[in-house]
Design a protein around this motif. Structure first.
Motif, short mmCIF file in Angstrom:
data_model
loop_
_atom_site.label_atom_id
_atom_site.label_comp_id
_atom_site.label_asym_id
_atom_site.label_seq_id
_atom_site.Cartn_x
_atom_site.Cartn_y
_atom_site.Cartn_z
N VAL A 39 16.66 46.70 69.94
CA VAL A 39 16.74 47.98 69.24
C VAL A 39 17.43 47.80 67.89
O VAL A 39 16.91 48.20 66.86
N ALA A 40 18.62 47.21 67.90
CA ALA A 40 19.38 47.02 66.68
C ALA A 40 20.40 45.91 66.88
O ALA A 40 20.88 45.71 67.99
N SER A 41 20.70 45.20 65.80
CA SER A 41 21.69 44.13 65.86
C SER A 41 22.61 44.21 64.65
O SER A 41 22.25 44.78 63.61
N ILE A 42 23.79 43.60 64.79
CA ILE A 42 24.75 43.53 63.69
C ILE A 42 25.48 42.21 63.78
O ILE A 42 25.86 41.77 64.87
N ASP A 43 25.65 41.55 62.63
CA ASP A 43 26.35 40.28 62.66
C ASP A 43 27.79 40.46 62.17
O ASP A 43 28.21 41.56 61.81
N SER A 44 28.54 39.38 62.16
CA SER A 44 29.95 39.45 61.82
C SER A 44 30.20 39.90 60.39
O SER A 44 31.29 40.40 60.07
N THR A 47 25.75 42.79 58.53
CA THR A 47 24.31 42.94 58.29
C THR A 47 23.62 43.47 59.54
O THR A 47 23.84 42.97 60.63
N THR A 48 22.80 44.49 59.35
CA THR A 48 22.14 45.13 60.49
C THR A 48 20.63 44.92 60.43
O THR A 48 20.05 44.73 59.35
N ARG A 49 20.01 44.96 61.59
CA ARG A 49 18.57 44.91 61.71
C ARG A 49 18.14 45.89 62.78
O ARG A 49 18.84 46.08 63.77
#
Length: 115
Positions: A39-44, A47-49
């Motif tokens: 559904v959605a991701s976020i890195d340290s 940055t989101t996708r």
């Protein structure tokens, strides 16, 4: 790292909103999955996708002060109904929305959207 624990699921009518929360600390890459669909991701670095189907409706954020991963869900549709899982890994993001790349998973929280 500490176990992932989701909260915030529930039942809403179509067009409504929900806020999912996941207690998460010590991870570099975190994401929300609808069952095993990214559904959605976020890195340290923040940055989101997003999956195409939720762009403009869902927002993923990380509250670092509270060690929580948040998913704000709005304009919910009946097809959003599912169990949502918080997932994370201690390594930097690579596949972002691919479930096989996440080692740690929460127990899931149920979202039901009625028409």
């Amino acid at each position: 790292p500490a176990p992932l624990v989701e909260s915030g699921g529930g039942s809403v009518q179509s067009g409504g909103s929900l806020r999912l929360s996941c207690a998460a600390s010590g991870y570099q890459c975190m994401a929300w999955f609808k069952e095993r669909e990214g559904v959605a991701s976020i890195d340290s670095g923040g940055t989101t996708r997003y999956a195409d189907g939720v762009k403009g409706r869902f927002t993923i954020t990380q509250d670092k002060s509270a060690n929580r991963l948040i998913l704000e869900m709005s304009s919910l549709k009946p097809e959003d109904t599912a169990t949502y899982y918080c997932a994370a890994d201690i390594y930097p993001c690579t596949g972002y929305l691919q479930p096989v790349l996440y080692t740690y998973w929460g127990q899931g929280t149920r979202v039901t959207v009625s028409s």
